[in-house]
Write an enzyme that holds these catalytic residues in place. Sequence first.
Site, PDB file in Angstrom:
ATOM      1  N   CYS A 134      85.175 -82.068 -80.951  1.00  0.00           N
ATOM      2  CA  CYS A 134      84.390 -81.890 -79.730  1.00  0.00           C
ATOM      3  C   CYS A 134      85.322 -81.735 -78.541  1.00  0.00           C
ATOM      4  CB  CYS A 134      83.451 -83.071 -79.518  1.00  0.00           C
ATOM      5  SG  CYS A 134      82.508 -82.967 -77.971  1.00  0.00           S
ATOM      6  N   CYS A 137      84.211 -83.589 -75.429  1.00  0.00           N
ATOM      7  CA  CYS A 137      84.359 -85.041 -75.508  1.00  0.00           C
ATOM      8  C   CYS A 137      85.805 -85.468 -75.290  1.00  0.00           C
ATOM      9  CB  CYS A 137      83.895 -85.551 -76.869  1.00  0.00           C
ATOM     10  SG  CYS A 137      82.221 -85.101 -77.334  1.00  0.00           S
ATOM     11  N   ASP A 138      86.741 -84.763 -75.935  1.00  0.00           N
ATOM     12  CA  ASP A 138      88.116 -85.240 -76.016  1.00  0.00           C
ATOM     13  C   ASP A 138      89.141 -84.338 -75.338  1.00  0.00           C
ATOM     14  OD1 ASP A 138      87.181 -87.366 -77.609  1.00  0.00           O
ATOM     15  OD2 ASP A 138      87.223 -86.081 -79.382  1.00  0.00           O
TER      16      ASP A 138
END
Length: 308
Positions: A134, A137-138
């Site tokens: 992701c 997300c990261d």
Amino acid sequence: MRDIYDAIIVGGGPAGYTAALYLARAGLSTLLLEPMYVGGQMATTGKVENYPGLSAIDGYELGARMQADAHAFGAKTVYETVTALDLSSDIKKIATDAGREYFSRSVIIATGASPRRLSLEGEDRLIGAGVHFCAHCDGGFYRDKEVVVIGGGNTAVGDALYLSRIAKRVTLIHRRDTLRAVGREAEALAARENVRILYNTRPVEFITEDGALTGLKVRGDDGEHILASDGIFVAIGRVPSSELVRGVLPLDGQGYIIAGEDTVTNIAGVFAAGDVRTKPLRQIVTATADGAVSAEGAIRYLDGMHLL
């Protein structure tokens, strides 16, 4: 005396919460079981641009709104992982990792799909520590660093475009000679100066030093070589989260639950909605449509059984 719900939904993505909304609005007692967080895979999307009426909304926020709508009409969410299903009788039984059992007159399976792995040695150890699924997300962990994105579809191109705003350089590798992605994002990616695309290239091995990821060995038309990389983002498709019902419901060759547009399975009172079922297009909007259809199917089933 045990509580028996009218409907239990397994999975808290857009299909699950749309079903919960429709069921709860119809006055049915509704429980949704979700192992992790609201929104399912949708929650990992930084910006949703193709959901009608909601322009460029954060995926997690959209999921939270769906949950709030369902809860407003009386639906309930419990964050537990379903470990076993007994769908053989009129009253279905669901066991969770919390040691609890829940009972329901109808069940909707909306477990979605999870990211496909590379299946390279050391992948499990490196997930979250250099290997990610992701970008939204990261990606923030890799500001001004070197990253690799693996894949050639819309998700991979979107991830690469997003990372190009953060990372020093992004290398997109794709096993074919052209990208599968089309549209504005593909055109925008081609214009980014800090992005390079390597075609006909496959990942071969993670390169580590003292346990930390430092690069990726790849194989292309010019042989094998190593790409220096601080982070690797994998975007090569999804795997249906259907192991829970393997041997219980029929699955196709890829592991998706066999159910038509009516979401009906081969077991009375059991429905499959969203990305986990066989369907030609897996998007948020088609998942919500499945959720509505499955809820209406459950209502008709319960009416026909004179259980409402």
